[in-house]
Design a protein around this motif. Sequence first.
Motif, mmCIF file in Angstrom:
data_model
loop_
_atom_site.group_PDB
_atom_site.id
_atom_site.type_symbol
_atom_site.label_atom_id
_atom_site.label_comp_id
_atom_site.label_asym_id
_atom_site.label_seq_id
_atom_site.Cartn_x
_atom_site.Cartn_y
_atom_site.Cartn_z
ATOM 1 N N LYS A 23 12.405 -9.240 48.332
ATOM 2 C CA LYS A 23 13.804 -9.160 47.891
ATOM 3 C C LYS A 23 14.670 -8.513 48.971
ATOM 4 C CE LYS A 23 16.744 -7.633 44.110
ATOM 5 N NZ LYS A 23 16.770 -6.989 42.794
ATOM 6 N N SER A 24 14.154 -7.462 49.597
ATOM 7 C CA SER A 24 14.908 -6.731 50.621
ATOM 8 C C SER A 24 14.005 -6.419 51.809
ATOM 9 C CB SER A 24 15.459 -5.432 50.043
ATOM 10 O OG SER A 24 16.268 -5.673 48.933
ATOM 11 N N PRO A 25 13.586 -7.444 52.551
ATOM 12 C CA PRO A 25 12.614 -7.206 53.629
ATOM 13 C C PRO A 25 13.132 -6.264 54.711
ATOM 14 C CG PRO A 25 13.492 -9.431 53.775
ATOM 15 C CD PRO A 25 13.976 -8.850 52.483
ATOM 16 N N GLU A 26 14.451 -6.239 54.910
ATOM 17 C CA GLU A 26 15.015 -5.379 55.956
ATOM 18 C C GLU A 26 14.813 -3.896 55.653
ATOM 19 O OE1 GLU A 26 17.883 -6.122 52.770
ATOM 20 O OE2 GLU A 26 16.785 -7.517 54.042
ATOM 21 N N GLN A 27 14.541 -3.545 54.403
ATOM 22 C CA GLN A 27 14.263 -2.152 54.050
ATOM 23 C C GLN A 27 12.849 -1.732 54.432
ATOM 24 O OE1 GLN A 27 15.006 -1.583 49.882
ATOM 25 N NE2 GLN A 27 17.224 -1.725 50.109
ATOM 26 N N ASP A 32 13.363 -7.562 64.175
ATOM 27 C CA ASP A 32 12.871 -7.928 65.509
ATOM 28 C C ASP A 32 11.378 -8.227 65.470
ATOM 29 O OD1 ASP A 32 15.390 -7.580 66.567
ATOM 30 O OD2 ASP A 32 15.005 -5.503 67.175
ATOM 31 N N GLU A 33 10.653 -7.391 64.763
ATOM 32 C CA GLU A 33 9.203 -7.561 64.662
ATOM 33 C C GLU A 33 8.839 -8.864 63.957
ATOM 34 O OE1 GLU A 33 5.558 -5.151 62.487
ATOM 35 O OE2 GLU A 33 7.315 -4.035 63.128
ATOM 36 N N CYS A 34 9.678 -9.267 63.021
ATOM 37 C CA CYS A 34 9.403 -10.459 62.221
ATOM 38 C C CYS A 34 10.104 -11.706 62.751
ATOM 39 C CB CYS A 34 9.825 -10.225 60.778
ATOM 40 S SG CYS A 34 8.891 -8.947 59.955
ATOM 41 N N GLY A 35 10.920 -11.549 63.770
ATOM 42 C CA GLY A 35 11.678 -12.692 64.261
ATOM 43 C C GLY A 35 12.789 -13.089 63.318
ATOM 44 N N GLY A 36 13.322 -12.106 62.598
ATOM 45 C CA GLY A 36 14.366 -12.383 61.608
ATOM 46 C C GLY A 36 13.742 -12.777 60.283
ATOM 47 N N PHE A 37 14.562 -12.931 59.274
ATOM 48 C CA PHE A 37 14.059 -13.251 57.942
ATOM 49 C C PHE A 37 14.585 -14.592 57.427
ATOM 50 C CE2 PHE A 37 14.274 -8.508 58.062
ATOM 51 C CZ PHE A 37 12.903 -8.287 58.107
ATOM 52 N N GLU A 38 15.197 -15.394 58.318
ATOM 53 C CA GLU A 38 15.768 -16.670 57.882
ATOM 54 C C GLU A 38 14.710 -17.588 57.274
ATOM 55 O OE1 GLU A 38 16.168 -15.586 61.209
ATOM 56 O OE2 GLU A 38 17.982 -14.521 60.610
ATOM 57 N N LYS A 39 13.500 -17.566 57.834
ATOM 58 C CA LYS A 39 12.418 -18.417 57.339
ATOM 59 C C LYS A 39 11.640 -17.755 56.215
ATOM 60 C CE LYS A 39 11.027 -18.693 61.641
ATOM 61 N NZ LYS A 39 10.218 -18.930 62.837
ATOM 62 N N GLY A 40 11.877 -16.469 55.988
ATOM 63 C CA GLY A 40 11.108 -15.694 55.030
ATOM 64 C C GLY A 40 10.361 -14.601 55.776
ATOM 65 N N VAL A 41 9.319 -14.096 55.155
ATOM 66 C CA VAL A 41 8.506 -13.036 55.748
ATOM 67 C C VAL A 41 7.117 -13.591 56.015
ATOM 68 C CG1 VAL A 41 7.543 -10.727 55.421
ATOM 69 C CG2 VAL A 41 9.828 -11.254 54.549
ATOM 70 N N CYS A 42 6.630 -13.367 57.219
ATOM 71 C CA CYS A 42 5.318 -13.867 57.626
ATOM 72 C C CYS A 42 4.220 -13.207 56.787
ATOM 73 C CB CYS A 42 5.106 -13.578 59.110
ATOM 74 S SG CYS A 42 3.540 -14.214 59.743
ATOM 75 N N GLY A 44 1.346 -12.283 57.576
ATOM 76 C CA GLY A 44 0.732 -11.162 58.286
ATOM 77 C C GLY A 44 1.505 -9.869 58.119
ATOM 78 N N GLN A 45 2.824 -9.958 58.063
ATOM 79 C CA GLN A 45 3.652 -8.766 57.863
ATOM 80 C C GLN A 45 3.499 -8.237 56.435
ATOM 81 O OE1 GLN A 45 5.186 -7.152 60.271
ATOM 82 N NE2 GLN A 45 4.415 -8.682 61.680
#
Length: 99
Positions: A23-27, A32-42, A44-45
Amino acid sequence: MDTDAIFKALANPMRRQILQWLKSPEQFLSADECGGFEKGVCAGQIEKLGQLSQSTMSNHLSVLQQAGLVTVQKHGQWSYFSRNEALIQQYLDVLKNTL
């Protein structure tokens, strides 16, 4: 919408936590580590956040996906997960109107 599958998915505290992370991955993660969240969250993360084995986290993500609570996009060998906000809202509406 399979409400029984959703109830089952939400019965597990780790799966509810995964939905909160999505819901709030930026929190919880660095964009930068994830390459942004436009595609979702990997995946592995998500695995790193949960501090669970890859197979256990994969099972949790699979249950959420089967219930329709998350969607997955494949980009090469990577899987990116996002919340299915439309289905979550539909589920909340059903709960509000039936319970």
